[in-house]
Design a protein around this motif. Structure first.
Motif, short mmCIF file in Angstrom:
data_model
loop_
_atom_site.label_atom_id
_atom_site.label_comp_id
_atom_site.label_asym_id
_atom_site.label_seq_id
_atom_site.Cartn_x
_atom_site.Cartn_y
_atom_site.Cartn_z
N ALA A 1 0.83 -1.21 0.00
CA ALA A 1 0.00 0.00 0.00
C ALA A 1 0.86 1.26 0.00
CB ALA A 1 -0.92 -0.01 1.21
N MET A 2 1.95 1.22 0.79
CA MET A 2 2.84 2.38 0.86
C MET A 2 3.56 2.59 -0.47
SD MET A 2 3.64 4.82 2.90
CE MET A 2 3.13 4.20 4.50
N LYS A 3 3.99 1.48 -1.10
CA LYS A 3 4.63 1.57 -2.41
C LYS A 3 3.67 2.16 -3.45
CE LYS A 3 7.94 -2.26 -2.00
NZ LYS A 3 8.31 -3.60 -2.53
N SER A 4 2.41 1.70 -3.38
CA SER A 4 1.41 2.18 -4.33
C SER A 4 1.15 3.67 -4.14
CB SER A 4 0.10 1.40 -4.12
OG SER A 4 -0.92 1.90 -4.97
N LEU A 5 1.04 4.10 -2.88
CA LEU A 5 0.81 5.51 -2.60
C LEU A 5 1.99 6.35 -3.07
CD1 LEU A 5 -0.78 7.82 -1.36
CD2 LEU A 5 0.20 7.22 0.87
N CYS A 6 3.19 5.87 -2.81
CA CYS A 6 4.40 6.59 -3.24
C CYS A 6 4.42 6.75 -4.75
CB CYS A 6 5.65 5.83 -2.76
SG CYS A 6 7.19 6.62 -3.21
N GLU B 1 -0.88 15.01 6.05
CA GLU B 1 0.43 15.46 5.56
C GLU B 1 1.54 14.50 5.99
OE1 GLU B 1 1.26 19.58 6.37
OE2 GLU B 1 -0.84 20.13 6.15
N GLN B 2 1.40 13.98 7.22
CA GLN B 2 2.42 13.04 7.71
C GLN B 2 2.49 11.78 6.85
OE1 GLN B 2 0.16 14.48 9.66
NE2 GLN B 2 1.46 15.94 10.74
N GLU B 3 1.32 11.36 6.36
CA GLU B 3 1.27 10.17 5.51
C GLU B 3 2.00 10.41 4.19
OE1 GLU B 3 0.31 6.21 5.63
OE2 GLU B 3 -0.16 7.73 7.13
N VAL B 4 1.90 11.63 3.70
CA VAL B 4 2.61 11.99 2.47
C VAL B 4 4.12 11.88 2.69
CG1 VAL B 4 3.13 13.86 0.85
CG2 VAL B 4 0.79 13.53 1.69
N VAL B 5 4.58 12.43 3.81
CA VAL B 5 6.02 12.41 4.13
C VAL B 5 6.53 10.98 4.24
CG1 VAL B 5 7.77 13.04 5.82
CG2 VAL B 5 5.94 14.64 5.27
N PHE B 6 5.80 10.14 4.97
CA PHE B 6 6.24 8.75 5.15
C PHE B 6 6.23 8.00 3.82
CE2 PHE B 6 5.04 9.45 9.66
CZ PHE B 6 6.24 9.07 10.22
N ALA B 7 5.23 8.24 2.99
CA ALA B 7 5.16 7.55 1.70
C ALA B 7 6.33 7.92 0.81
CB ALA B 7 3.84 7.88 1.01
N MET B 8 6.61 9.22 0.73
CA MET B 8 7.71 9.68 -0.12
C MET B 8 9.06 9.21 0.41
SD MET B 8 6.31 13.55 -0.90
CE MET B 8 7.66 13.99 -1.99
N SER C 1 9.61 6.47 2.02
CA SER C 1 9.75 5.01 1.93
C SER C 1 10.49 4.58 0.68
CB SER C 1 8.36 4.36 1.94
OG SER C 1 7.66 4.63 0.74
N ASN C 2 10.59 5.46 -0.30
CA ASN C 2 11.22 5.10 -1.56
C ASN C 2 12.64 5.62 -1.68
OD1 ASN C 2 10.96 3.77 -4.08
ND2 ASN C 2 10.76 5.74 -5.12
N LYS C 3 13.17 6.17 -0.57
CA LYS C 3 14.52 6.73 -0.60
C LYS C 3 15.56 5.70 -0.20
CE LYS C 3 13.14 11.50 0.36
NZ LYS C 3 13.25 12.63 1.30
N TYR C 4 16.73 5.74 -0.82
CA TYR C 4 17.83 4.85 -0.50
C TYR C 4 19.05 5.68 -0.10
CZ TYR C 4 15.12 1.14 -2.61
OH TYR C 4 14.14 0.25 -2.90
#
Length: 237
Positions: free
Chosen positions: A100-105, A135-142, A144-147
């Motif tokens: 779900a988080m990957k999909s949102l991202c 807004e917090q959900e946006v931050v966490f989703a974005m 989650s895709n960082k390396y």
């Protein structure tokens, strides 16, 4: 640990192929490696393997260190030790991001690309309103895709500095290490516990406000906070 001058001498010898000097550096920095490795014990990787990975990161730090960086070797070595462990965990598949988080991202990224094409730069608030989420959900989703990136990578919008430049500051080096270890510990927490700590201590939210955001009771937030703080004190002891 070894004093600054001794460390520099051993580093010079090690970089010139002296295995004994390299061994002394590894042994003297083993407490640092253990301190970092303990933060990843819940990642389904054997502790001995974590120590070996940490040692490998330290060896890379030995080979790449330059006195011109103007930082203690231990400060320089921390992100490289942690990076080696995190890279293995990531590549080995132990760090999981929910579907779900990957999909949102992915949806957020598509939306951003559309906006950028129209010369618009939406804020976190704009994104949250568009998707009907916090807004917090946006931050966490974005996030989650960082390396991890290289500590030498330059950023044009930051006076062409890199992370290594920022480590070479007047800030106490022990404080820098503690901040890095604290960040790694917080990132290793389960998603809900991580949200609670970030909202509580980095967003200045009250327990009641967090409870409303996460849809739970204030008592649950209090318990989660107390549990994490207690674990953190033990981990950093």
């Amino acid at each position: 640990m070894l004093d600054y001058e001794t460390t520099l001498k051993l580093l010079e010898l090690a970089k010139n192929g002296d295995d004994d000097a390299k061994g002394k550096l590894i042994n003297s920095n083993m407490p640092l490696i253990k301190s970092i490795a303990r933060r990843y014990r819940n990642k389904q990787v054997e502790y001995d393997d974590l120590l070996q990975l940490g040692a490998l990161g330290l060896v890379k730090a030995i080979n790449n260190f330059d006195c011109s960086y103007n930082v203690k070797f231990s400060t320089y070595a921390v992100p490289m030790i942690a990076g080696e462990i995190k890279r293995f965990i990531r590549d080995d598949g132990s760090i999981k991001v929910s579907r779900a988080m990957k999909s949102l991202c992915s949806k957020i990224q598509s939306y951003l690309n559309e906006q950028y094409a129209q010369n618009n730069t939406p804020s976190i608030k704009n994104i949250a309103e568009h998707f009907g989420i916090d807004e917090q959900e946006v931050v966490f989703a974005m996030d989650s895709n960082k390396y991890p990136v290289s500590i030498f990578e330059k950023y044009e919008d930051d006076n062409n500095q890199c992370v290594m430049d920022k480590l070479a500051s007047n800030e106490n080096n022990d404080d820098v290490i503690n901040k890095i270890l604290l960040k790694d510990y917080i990132n290793s927490l389960p998603e809900r516990e991580k949200k609670v700590i970030i909202l509580r201590y980095y967003r200045d939210k009250t327990q009641s406000e967090i409870a409303q955001l996460l849809g739970v009771s204030q008592v649950q937030i209090s318990r989660i906070e107390s549990k994490v703080i207690s674990q953190l004190k033990q981990a950093l002891a």
